[in-house]
Design an enzyme around this catalytic site. Structure first.
Site, PDB file in Angstrom:
ATOM      1  N   ASP A 134       0.844  -1.200   0.000  1.00  0.00           N
ATOM      2  CA  ASP A 134       0.000   0.000   0.000  1.00  0.00           C
ATOM      3  C   ASP A 134       0.880   1.251   0.000  1.00  0.00           C
ATOM      4  O   ASP A 134       1.731   1.394   0.875  1.00  0.00           O
ATOM      5  CB  ASP A 134      -0.884   0.011   1.246  1.00  0.00           C
ATOM      6  CG  ASP A 134      -1.799  -1.202   1.273  1.00  0.00           C
ATOM      7  OD1 ASP A 134      -2.808  -1.185   0.559  1.00  0.00           O
ATOM      8  OD2 ASP A 134      -1.463  -2.163   1.988  1.00  0.00           O
ATOM      9  N   GLU A 210      -0.972  -5.263  -9.369  1.00  0.00           N
ATOM     10  CA  GLU A 210      -0.238  -4.862 -10.577  1.00  0.00           C
ATOM     11  C   GLU A 210      -1.231  -4.633 -11.722  1.00  0.00           C
ATOM     12  O   GLU A 210      -1.151  -3.639 -12.440  1.00  0.00           O
ATOM     13  CB  GLU A 210       0.785  -5.936 -10.966  1.00  0.00           C
ATOM     14  CG  GLU A 210       1.560  -5.532 -12.215  1.00  0.00           C
ATOM     15  CD  GLU A 210       2.789  -6.387 -12.489  1.00  0.00           C
ATOM     16  OE1 GLU A 210       2.904  -7.471 -11.904  1.00  0.00           O
ATOM     17  OE2 GLU A 210       3.631  -5.950 -13.287  1.00  0.00           O
TER      18      GLU A 210
END
Ligand SMILES: C[S@@+](CC[C@H](N)C(=O)[O-])C[C@H]1O[C@@H](n2cnc3c(N)ncnc32)[C@H](O)[C@@H]1O
Length: 228
Positions: A134, A210
């Site tokens: 994060d 991703e």
């Protein structure tokens, strides 16, 4: 030591009750004895945990575990330990491990900072992966970023000499922060030829975050540092 200096003070994750599917719940009950390792405040016997000695990769915050299980399937000669706080991801990985009959993957469902501190022996890891952690983009949340000097020191202490620390992010300001923090560690050497980023490792399976970054038009920055 003040709170900000101590890695245990990093609140890098949000505790969500999280949706857990029936299959994941069943996995958490039935497959835990095979793949799960309880968190305890004592060093783990890694050879016993895997039933063999082999080079060990630890993936921190594996999310849904796409990369962890793909690597384990592709490299039966290596051991893979995943650390993740969210039970749904842990359930998912155990289901995937059972479906693919993997014997070289184990999971710990706990805060990685505490796992590294208490359970992972010094100089025991060949590789540590932290993929798309994060970014905590707001300035007031930067203290919640996992990649900070004291945490990197903690990881470095668990890496074997010549062990690798690999990071990836889709958030450029976090990439720059990672590069600055890792470059400042005297025990790490950047593996990039221009002392910045490395090409995306071919062996990394695309993860949920991703792919999310890709959909949002973000770039990807990969870092690879070797412990001296
Ligand atoms: C943004 S997600 C990325 C997940 C995955 N690596 C991916 O690329 O899809 C970050 C993950 O790290 C986990 N995480 C954050 N801090 C952690 C900690 N201290 N210990 C274990 N897991 C953590 C979160 O629960 C979350 O699943």
């Amino acid at each position: 030591m003040t709170e900000t200096e101590h890695p245990r003070s990093i609140r890098s994750f949000v505790t969500r009750s999280g949706r857990i599917t029936e299959a994941q719940q069943r996995a958490l009950e039935l497959l835990w004895p095979t793949y799960g390792i309880e968190f305890v405040e004592a060093p783990l016997d890694l050879a016993q945990a895997f039933g063999r000695s082999a080079p060990l990769t630890v993936e921190i915050g594996f999310g849904n575990g796409e990369n962890l299980t793909a690597l384990a399937a592709d490299h039966s000669d290596r051991n893979f330990l995943g650390i993740e706080v969210h039970r749904s991801g842990v359930g998912r990985v155990m289901l995937a491990a059972e479906q693919r009959r993997l014997t070289n993957v184990r999971v710990i469902c706990h805060d990685a900072v505490e796992v590294l501190e208490h359970q992972i022996p010094l100089q025991s890891l060949d590789e540590v992966l932290i993929l798309f952690p994060d970014p905590w983009p707001k300035k007031r949340h930067h203290k919640r970023r996992l990649i900070q000097g004291p945490f990197v020191d903690l990881v470095v202490g668990r890496l074997k000499p010549s062990g690798l620390l690999r990071l990836a992010t889709d958030w450029q300001p976090y990439a720059e922060h990672m590069l600055a923090v890792l470059s400042a560690c005297p025990h790490l050497k950047n593996q990039s030829s221009d002392r910045a980023y490395v090409p995306r490792p071919a062996e990394r399976a695309p993860t949920r975050f991703e792919k999310r970054g890709e959909r949002l038009g973000h770039g990807v920055w990969d870092l690879c540092f070797r412990r001296l």
